[in-house]
Design a protein around this motif. Structure first.
Motif, PDB file in Angstrom:
ATOM      1  N   LYS A  41     -10.376 -29.591  -1.653  1.00 42.11           N
ATOM      2  CA  LYS A  41     -10.873 -28.525  -0.782  1.00 42.11           C
ATOM      3  C   LYS A  41      -9.965 -28.399   0.443  1.00 42.11           C
ATOM      4  O   LYS A  41      -9.156 -29.270   0.718  1.00 42.11           O
ATOM      5  CB  LYS A  41     -12.304 -28.820  -0.312  1.00 42.11           C
ATOM      6  CG  LYS A  41     -13.363 -28.717  -1.416  1.00 42.11           C
ATOM      7  CD  LYS A  41     -14.719 -29.141  -0.926  1.00 42.11           C
ATOM      8  CE  LYS A  41     -15.241 -28.269   0.192  1.00 42.11           C
ATOM      9  NZ  LYS A  41     -15.464 -26.884  -0.238  1.00 42.11           N
ATOM     10  N   ARG A  67     -12.178 -34.020  -6.194  1.00 47.21           N
ATOM     11  CA  ARG A  67     -12.461 -32.689  -5.664  1.00 47.21           C
ATOM     12  C   ARG A  67     -11.430 -32.324  -4.600  1.00 47.21           C
ATOM     13  O   ARG A  67     -11.149 -33.118  -3.703  1.00 47.21           O
ATOM     14  CB  ARG A  67     -13.870 -32.656  -5.062  1.00 47.21           C
ATOM     15  CG  ARG A  67     -14.394 -31.267  -4.735  1.00 47.21           C
ATOM     16  CD  ARG A  67     -15.843 -31.347  -4.286  1.00 47.21           C
ATOM     17  NE  ARG A  67     -16.432 -30.024  -4.111  1.00 47.21           N
ATOM     18  CZ  ARG A  67     -17.672 -29.809  -3.690  1.00 47.21           C
ATOM     19  NH1 ARG A  67     -18.464 -30.839  -3.393  1.00 47.21           N
ATOM     20  NH2 ARG A  67     -18.139 -28.578  -3.558  1.00 47.21           N
ATOM     21  N   ASP A  76     -12.141 -24.438  -4.002  1.00 45.93           N
ATOM     22  CA  ASP A  76     -12.929 -25.622  -4.334  1.00 45.93           C
ATOM     23  C   ASP A  76     -12.627 -25.966  -5.793  1.00 45.93           C
ATOM     24  O   ASP A  76     -12.960 -25.214  -6.693  1.00 45.93           O
ATOM     25  CB  ASP A  76     -14.417 -25.317  -4.144  1.00 45.93           C
ATOM     26  CG  ASP A  76     -15.311 -26.546  -4.292  1.00 45.93           C
ATOM     27  OD1 ASP A  76     -14.771 -27.647  -4.499  1.00 45.93           O
ATOM     28  OD2 ASP A  76     -16.542 -26.391  -4.191  1.00 45.93           O
ATOM     29  N   GLN A  88      -8.163 -33.321   0.619  1.00 39.80           N
ATOM     30  CA  GLN A  88      -8.388 -32.247   1.577  1.00 39.80           C
ATOM     31  C   GLN A  88      -7.153 -32.033   2.450  1.00 39.80           C
ATOM     32  O   GLN A  88      -6.446 -32.985   2.772  1.00 39.80           O
ATOM     33  CB  GLN A  88      -9.579 -32.553   2.490  1.00 39.80           C
ATOM     34  CG  GLN A  88     -10.894 -32.740   1.732  1.00 39.80           C
ATOM     35  CD  GLN A  88     -12.073 -32.698   2.678  1.00 39.80           C
ATOM     36  OE1 GLN A  88     -12.246 -31.753   3.418  1.00 39.80           O
ATOM     37  NE2 GLN A  88     -12.916 -33.722   2.619  1.00 39.80           N
ATOM     38  N   TYR A 113     -12.926 -28.878  -8.747  1.00 39.24           N
ATOM     39  CA  TYR A 113     -13.779 -30.018  -9.079  1.00 39.24           C
ATOM     40  C   TYR A 113     -13.441 -30.491 -10.486  1.00 39.24           C
ATOM     41  O   TYR A 113     -13.530 -29.725 -11.443  1.00 39.24           O
ATOM     42  CB  TYR A 113     -15.235 -29.567  -8.992  1.00 39.24           C
ATOM     43  CG  TYR A 113     -16.295 -30.640  -9.101  1.00 39.24           C
ATOM     44  CD1 TYR A 113     -16.822 -31.239  -7.954  1.00 39.24           C
ATOM     45  CD2 TYR A 113     -16.821 -31.014 -10.334  1.00 39.24           C
ATOM     46  CE1 TYR A 113     -17.830 -32.191  -8.037  1.00 39.24           C
ATOM     47  CE2 TYR A 113     -17.818 -31.969 -10.429  1.00 39.24           C
ATOM     48  CZ  TYR A 113     -18.321 -32.543  -9.275  1.00 39.24           C
ATOM     49  OH  TYR A 113     -19.328 -33.481  -9.351  1.00 39.24           O
ATOM     50  N   THR A 169     -15.247 -23.353   2.477  1.00 41.14           N
ATOM     51  CA  THR A 169     -15.998 -23.525   1.225  1.00 41.14           C
ATOM     52  C   THR A 169     -15.123 -23.257   0.012  1.00 41.14           C
ATOM     53  O   THR A 169     -15.524 -23.546  -1.105  1.00 41.14           O
ATOM     54  CB  THR A 169     -17.205 -22.583   1.190  1.00 41.14           C
ATOM     55  OG1 THR A 169     -16.756 -21.234   1.374  1.00 41.14           O
ATOM     56  CG2 THR A 169     -18.200 -22.932   2.289  1.00 41.14           C
ATOM     57  N   TYR A 170     -13.960 -22.681   0.218  1.00 40.80           N
ATOM     58  CA  TYR A 170     -13.053 -22.415  -0.884  1.00 40.80           C
ATOM     59  C   TYR A 170     -11.626 -22.459  -0.367  1.00 40.80           C
ATOM     60  O   TYR A 170     -11.401 -22.311   0.830  1.00 40.80           O
ATOM     61  CB  TYR A 170     -13.362 -21.052  -1.521  1.00 40.80           C
ATOM     62  CG  TYR A 170     -13.134 -19.861  -0.598  1.00 40.80           C
ATOM     63  CD1 TYR A 170     -11.907 -19.194  -0.550  1.00 40.80           C
ATOM     64  CD2 TYR A 170     -14.145 -19.403   0.243  1.00 40.80           C
ATOM     65  CE1 TYR A 170     -11.695 -18.123   0.292  1.00 40.80           C
ATOM     66  CE2 TYR A 170     -13.945 -18.330   1.091  1.00 40.80           C
ATOM     67  CZ  TYR A 170     -12.721 -17.697   1.117  1.00 40.80           C
ATOM     68  OH  TYR A 170     -12.518 -16.644   1.965  1.00 40.80           O
ATOM     69  N   THR A 219     -12.866 -16.890  -6.222  1.00 37.68           N
ATOM     70  CA  THR A 219     -14.031 -17.178  -5.396  1.00 37.68           C
ATOM     71  C   THR A 219     -14.965 -15.968  -5.369  1.00 37.68           C
ATOM     72  O   THR A 219     -14.514 -14.837  -5.124  1.00 37.68           O
ATOM     73  CB  THR A 219     -13.592 -17.530  -3.965  1.00 37.68           C
ATOM     74  OG1 THR A 219     -12.757 -18.684  -4.016  1.00 37.68           O
ATOM     75  CG2 THR A 219     -14.794 -17.810  -3.076  1.00 37.68           C
ATOM     76  N   LEU A 241     -22.243 -24.611  -4.138  1.00 39.74           N
ATOM     77  CA  LEU A 241     -20.830 -24.335  -4.405  1.00 39.74           C
ATOM     78  C   LEU A 241     -20.460 -24.663  -5.853  1.00 39.74           C
ATOM     79  O   LEU A 241     -21.315 -24.633  -6.737  1.00 39.74           O
ATOM     80  CB  LEU A 241     -19.937 -25.066  -3.396  1.00 39.74           C
ATOM     81  CG  LEU A 241     -20.219 -24.754  -1.908  1.00 39.74           C
ATOM     82  CD1 LEU A 241     -19.263 -25.524  -1.009  1.00 39.74           C
ATOM     83  CD2 LEU A 241     -20.155 -23.266  -1.616  1.00 39.74           C
TER      84      LEU A 241
END
Length: 329
Positions: free
Chosen positions: A198, A196, A206, A327, A208, A203-204, A152, A169
């Motif tokens: 997360k 995705r 992350d 998530q 994808y 925000t991380y 990151t 992002l």
């Protein structure tokens, strides 16, 4: 001799700075960054500024190279173009297709050239792969896997890269490279499926993964920021044709042919450390040289067409909107 001004001297701006200094037929006359200590440290013979408006008012420039944070690209590019200056801007040009459309309208109205620096199109390994695809020397393309993985980026100025409203992002900062290259190769896919992963509220990390479906081929493109500072940047591809597999990884680029032959596609120049958690061949130099030549010869920079820039942003927007989210709470 074309006169160039560079705005934004962070990680990517420093790469551009080094390349402008060694390029023929140009003079880097001014550099600009809001951080006075950075400008003072980086300037050699160039005039230094901490305000873009001041640089644009004081200098006579042919090209402005915009390497500021993504959310400032539109504003800074338009300011330069309204002064009648040609603009090379880092990717993404903006996070919204309508903002990019406005940038190109300003370029047209002011009779200047605008190019988005999608550098992968100028990197030799990817250009070789594109030639293999176009020539069909190993038959049709059946499947491909592209990846771009990193720790990151916690080092960005004002932590802008970890603000979704400023960087977008991973999809807009990292995945966009491979998405753009695939788009340049195959065009718009028939279908796009995204997964995705997360951590809720963060925000991380992350992660994808996009699956792009074409008539006779499937392309997977993986991008991630991992939550481990010592993870080394990795980028590459594995592309399967009817009669060969072409691979780019830590061992270089090689082709494994159906007749048992192994082709070693040696890079013409050794990779050099850029200091920003990635390695560079001469892709950055080549994209900048290409744009400089377009300005010098009054040619449209067709290597990165407007339609592709808009198409890639629209594709990423759809992927983000429709992603299957994994998530943790």
């Amino acid at each position: 001799m074309l006169k160039v001004g560079l705005v934004g001297i962070g990680g990517m701006g420093s790469v551009h700075l080094a390349n402008w200094r060694k390029m023929e037929d140009v003079e880097l006359v001014a550099i600009c960054d809001v951080r006075p200590d950075i400008v003072t440290k980086k300037a050699v013979s160039e005039k230094s500024y901490t305000d873009l408006d001041e640089m644009l008012n004081n200098e006579t420039l042919d090209i402005v190279d915009v390497c500021t944070p993504s959310y400032l690209h539109k504003e800074h590019s338009i300011k330069a173009m309204k002064k009648g200056i040609h603009v090379l801007t880092e990717k993404p040009a903006a996070l919204k297709a309508e903002d990019v459309a406005e940038m190109y309208r300003v370029a047209r109205d002011n009779h200047v050239k605008l190019m988005v620096a999608h550098v992968i199109r100028f990197m030799k390994d990817y250009m070789v792969l594109k030639d293999i695809y176009k020539s069909k020397k190993y038959g049709e393309l059946l499947q491909g896997h592209f990846w771009r993985l990193s720790a990151t980026p916690k080092w960005s100025w004002d932590n802008w890269m970890l603000d979704v409203s400023k960087s977008g992002l991973v999809p807009y900062d990292l995945h966009i490279h491979d998405c753009d290259f695939v788009y340049s190769l195959l065009g718009k896919p028939k279908e796009c499926h995204v997964t995705r992963s997360k951590v809720n509220g963060n925000t991380y990390p992350d992660h994808y993964i996009a699956q792009y479906e074409y008539d006779n081929a499937t392309i997977f493109a993986e991008a991630a920021w991992f939550d481990c500072d010592n993870f080394p940047f990795q980028a590459g591809f594995r592309v399967c044709f009817e009669h060969a597999i072409i691979c780019l990884d830590g061992n270089g680029m090689k082709g494994y042919l159906s007749d048992g032959t192994v082709v070693d596609y040696a890079a013409a120049s050794a990779a050099e450390d850029t200091g920003i958690n990635l390695v560079s061949t001469d892709g950055y130099y080549e994209e900048m040289r290409y744009f400089k030549n377009c300005v010098k010869e009054d040619r449209k920079p067709d290597a990165v067409p407007y339609e592709d820039v808009i198409g890639v942003l629209s594709l990423i927007k759809d992927g983000v909107s429709n992603a299957k989210m994994n998530q943790t709470i």
